[in-house]
Design a protein around this motif. Sequence first.
Motif, PDB file in Angstrom:
ATOM      1  N   GLU A 104     -63.521 -80.234  23.268  1.00 29.15           N
ATOM      2  CA  GLU A 104     -62.475 -79.510  24.010  1.00 29.15           C
ATOM      3  C   GLU A 104     -61.088 -80.076  23.739  1.00 29.15           C
ATOM      4  O   GLU A 104     -60.120 -79.327  23.644  1.00 29.15           O
ATOM      5  CB  GLU A 104     -62.758 -79.545  25.516  1.00 29.15           C
ATOM      6  N   LEU A 146     -53.004 -75.112  19.825  1.00 32.52           N
ATOM      7  CA  LEU A 146     -52.158 -74.449  20.821  1.00 32.52           C
ATOM      8  C   LEU A 146     -50.734 -75.010  20.803  1.00 32.52           C
ATOM      9  O   LEU A 146     -49.758 -74.251  20.867  1.00 32.52           O
ATOM     10  CB  LEU A 146     -52.781 -74.572  22.215  1.00 32.52           C
ATOM     11  N   ALA A 183     -51.620 -73.844  26.450  1.00 31.94           N
ATOM     12  CA  ALA A 183     -51.918 -72.402  26.506  1.00 31.94           C
ATOM     13  C   ALA A 183     -50.932 -71.689  27.427  1.00 31.94           C
ATOM     14  O   ALA A 183     -50.412 -70.613  27.092  1.00 31.94           O
ATOM     15  CB  ALA A 183     -53.343 -72.181  26.994  1.00 31.94           C
ATOM     16  N   PHE A 191     -48.178 -68.795  26.250  1.00 28.40           N
ATOM     17  CA  PHE A 191     -48.025 -67.454  26.819  1.00 28.40           C
ATOM     18  C   PHE A 191     -46.636 -67.265  27.403  1.00 28.40           C
ATOM     19  O   PHE A 191     -46.030 -66.199  27.269  1.00 28.40           O
ATOM     20  CB  PHE A 191     -49.121 -67.185  27.867  1.00 28.40           C
ATOM     21  N   ALA A 235     -56.415 -68.735  22.432  1.00 25.53           N
ATOM     22  CA  ALA A 235     -55.318 -68.836  23.403  1.00 25.53           C
ATOM     23  C   ALA A 235     -55.645 -68.051  24.671  1.00 25.53           C
ATOM     24  O   ALA A 235     -55.430 -68.543  25.792  1.00 25.53           O
ATOM     25  CB  ALA A 235     -54.031 -68.324  22.768  1.00 25.53           C
ATOM     26  N   ILE A 236     -56.192 -66.842  24.489  1.00 29.97           N
ATOM     27  CA  ILE A 236     -56.523 -65.998  25.649  1.00 29.97           C
ATOM     28  C   ILE A 236     -57.600 -66.676  26.505  1.00 29.97           C
ATOM     29  O   ILE A 236     -57.510 -66.692  27.740  1.00 29.97           O
ATOM     30  CB  ILE A 236     -56.973 -64.586  25.195  1.00 29.97           C
ATOM     31  N   VAL A 275     -58.357 -69.934  26.847  1.00 36.19           N
ATOM     32  CA  VAL A 275     -57.876 -71.094  27.619  1.00 36.19           C
ATOM     33  C   VAL A 275     -56.934 -70.626  28.732  1.00 36.19           C
ATOM     34  O   VAL A 275     -57.015 -71.091  29.880  1.00 36.19           O
ATOM     35  CB  VAL A 275     -57.144 -72.116  26.698  1.00 36.19           C
ATOM     36  N   PHE A 276     -56.056 -69.679  28.399  1.00 39.10           N
ATOM     37  CA  PHE A 276     -55.094 -69.192  29.397  1.00 39.10           C
ATOM     38  C   PHE A 276     -55.815 -68.482  30.554  1.00 39.10           C
ATOM     39  O   PHE A 276     -55.507 -68.719  31.732  1.00 39.10           O
ATOM     40  CB  PHE A 276     -54.092 -68.250  28.725  1.00 39.10           C
ATOM     41  N   VAL A 332     -57.314 -70.832  33.036  1.00 40.40           N
ATOM     42  CA  VAL A 332     -56.341 -71.401  33.989  1.00 40.40           C
ATOM     43  C   VAL A 332     -56.000 -70.367  35.065  1.00 40.40           C
ATOM     44  O   VAL A 332     -56.003 -70.669  36.262  1.00 40.40           O
ATOM     45  CB  VAL A 332     -55.044 -71.825  33.259  1.00 40.40           C
ATOM     46  N   ARG A 373     -58.825 -69.807  37.499  1.00 42.69           N
ATOM     47  CA  ARG A 373     -59.037 -70.966  38.381  1.00 42.69           C
ATOM     48  C   ARG A 373     -57.916 -71.099  39.412  1.00 42.69           C
ATOM     49  O   ARG A 373     -58.158 -71.260  40.605  1.00 42.69           O
ATOM     50  CB  ARG A 373     -59.120 -72.239  37.541  1.00 42.69           C
ATOM     51  N   GLU A 374     -56.662 -71.000  38.934  1.00 39.69           N
ATOM     52  CA  GLU A 374     -55.527 -71.286  39.818  1.00 39.69           C
ATOM     53  C   GLU A 374     -55.135 -70.108  40.708  1.00 39.69           C
ATOM     54  O   GLU A 374     -54.658 -70.294  41.809  1.00 39.69           O
ATOM     55  CB  GLU A 374     -54.312 -71.732  38.991  1.00 39.69           C
ATOM     56  N   GLN A 421     -64.243 -72.565  28.045  1.00 39.77           N
ATOM     57  CA  GLN A 421     -63.756 -73.660  27.192  1.00 39.77           C
ATOM     58  C   GLN A 421     -64.622 -73.786  25.939  1.00 39.77           C
ATOM     59  O   GLN A 421     -64.120 -74.018  24.848  1.00 39.77           O
ATOM     60  CB  GLN A 421     -63.776 -74.979  27.967  1.00 39.77           C
ATOM     61  N   ARG A 422     -65.928 -73.635  26.122  1.00 41.36           N
ATOM     62  CA  ARG A 422     -66.860 -73.721  24.972  1.00 41.36           C
ATOM     63  C   ARG A 422     -66.533 -72.615  23.961  1.00 41.36           C
ATOM     64  O   ARG A 422     -66.465 -72.831  22.765  1.00 41.36           O
ATOM     65  CB  ARG A 422     -68.301 -73.515  25.459  1.00 41.36           C
ATOM     66  N   ALA A 478     -63.728 -71.155  23.579  1.00 40.40           N
ATOM     67  CA  ALA A 478     -62.449 -71.493  22.930  1.00 40.40           C
ATOM     68  C   ALA A 478     -62.683 -72.508  21.806  1.00 40.40           C
ATOM     69  O   ALA A 478     -62.064 -72.402  20.744  1.00 40.40           O
ATOM     70  CB  ALA A 478     -61.468 -72.051  23.956  1.00 40.40           C
TER      71      ALA A 478
END
Lengths: 419, 165
Positions: free
Chosen positions: A54, A61, A239, A243, B27-28, B30-31, B34, B37-38, B48-49, B51
């Motif tokens: 990871e 990025l 990331a 964006f 990128a999509i 990982v973003f 977040v 989650r947030e 994550q895997r 990605a």
Amino acid sequence: MSMLLLVAIIILLLVLRQNLVAILLVVAAYIHLVFGDGVLEYIIEDMYIAADKEVFLALPLFILCGSVMTRGAIAERLIEVIKSFTSPLPGGLAVTTILSCAVFAAISGSSPVTLLAVGSIMYPALVKEGYSKKFALGAVTSGGTLGIVIPPSIPMILYGIVTETSVVELFIAGIIPGILLTLVLSGYSLIVNRDLPRTPWDKSRIKAALKRGIWAMMMPVILLGGIYSGFFTPTEAAAVALFYSILIELFIHKEVTLKELYTIAVDTTKLFGTLFPLVAVAMSLNILLATQQVPDMVANWMTSIVDNRIMFILALNILLLIVGCFMDIISAILILAPVLLPAAVAYGIDPVHLGIIMVLNLEIGFLTPPVGFNIIVAMTAFKEKFSLIAKGVLPFIALMLVVLIFISLVPSVSMFLVR
Amino acid sequence: MNGAGVFLKRLYQIEAFVAAFAYALLAIAVFSDVVLREILSTAVLGTQRFAVYTSIIAGFLGVCLAAAGGMHMRPRVADNWLPTAWNPGINRASNLITSFIFTVAGYYAVLFWHTGFEMGDTAPVLDWPLWPIQIIVPYALFSTALRYLLFVIFPALSPESKEEK
């Protein structure tokens, strides 16, 4: 005898103009065959295992994020904000250059990217305002190196990957050294250019710059604030920053089109493609060296010939400065960090502190011939002579060496925020 | 442009498209992880895997693209040790040796991939078979080897020749 043959093979490959990936593959194969178990399939397996992590995600990025920002208007708007504040100072534009490099460094993570993004705007501006070419070239070329000291930093991520050290702790440890370097370089710029004419404060200019630059200014806040508050991991922060930068460049600054984004992605893939196999093969080689207990042997050898910590730190700095002259920072970190780490730990040096010492030394390597990557980038970008740029960076190198010695000998400068 | 030139151009376009697509997915992924989650206080297992695998695909294809652009880092310390007049010959020999090294690496990558296939390796968390992802390793190494071989046969196609022009 086997080691001599290995050196001869490396020299032959250099003469035959092989790229670093090919050289590392051959070296790994040789070590497997001569010193290891002879199963070459393990090289590929270790390469895959290295990439299958990871923490590796932060690299592409951050590289992509830096590329988007370089093509867009973020750098130009950040510089305008800093310029509006520093112009009343004597040598204000020179201070703007260093501070802009520092701020851009806080979002890019790369030295050449910082040099190009800030230098392409500031070098012509400095010359136009009457600064000597030598100083202007020295300032933009040296200021660019802040890109790898001030977090986020791609070399710090690489160091974290190969030594299994926390990237977040490395980033935090880089804050004070980064600020210290920025202050020293800015102070020098002020003193050298104290006789140049100043521009009076202009409130309307500051207001306009802030209005235009507000979105760009939020970038380091989101990125670093997110990491240091523990809100994001470095990978997630990259990331989010990516964006954010795409959104503001597409819809607010309107400096980048969707078609250009595709080109940026392909260009970044190429750049990542140069780093990716190096990291993977180097990791494979490092696993092999660790199996053969080479780092421990180096540590034992060093502790037998260097009897105290200060001598070790000085020897380490001299070694890294010499290496920085001949090797690029990525190869140096990938090859040396795992070998030097056990020796440094034996002298009571924290792995995070070692990371900062390595990055600071190799940062100077960006400015020292014959490799001097930033000098070469500046030569190409500004169409100036190598000798003129080399003379321009000399006083900056001297200052960086002073800061380096201070940070090396006083660990708490780096470790204060970590502990 | 000859047939080999057209072939390399098409190969570059396909690899660039797949790599850029993988990059976008990375990128999509990982973003979105977040954001979920947030903001939505939820998570999609294995993002994550996923990605990481897109990063592996983009990274290995990047090796091919970097070779096409002559971007792989090369120590230049020994460049002037042989007479300059020998440069064209050395460049061809260099590309031939690089092609050989990548071919050998590709062969071992096939063995690695085959072992994973035989063992039925699966991705942690996602539980997907890994062989469709791992096939990128031998592909990238062979594609890079092929590029260098074509640079030997048609030196005008090599990035060094384009730079000299």
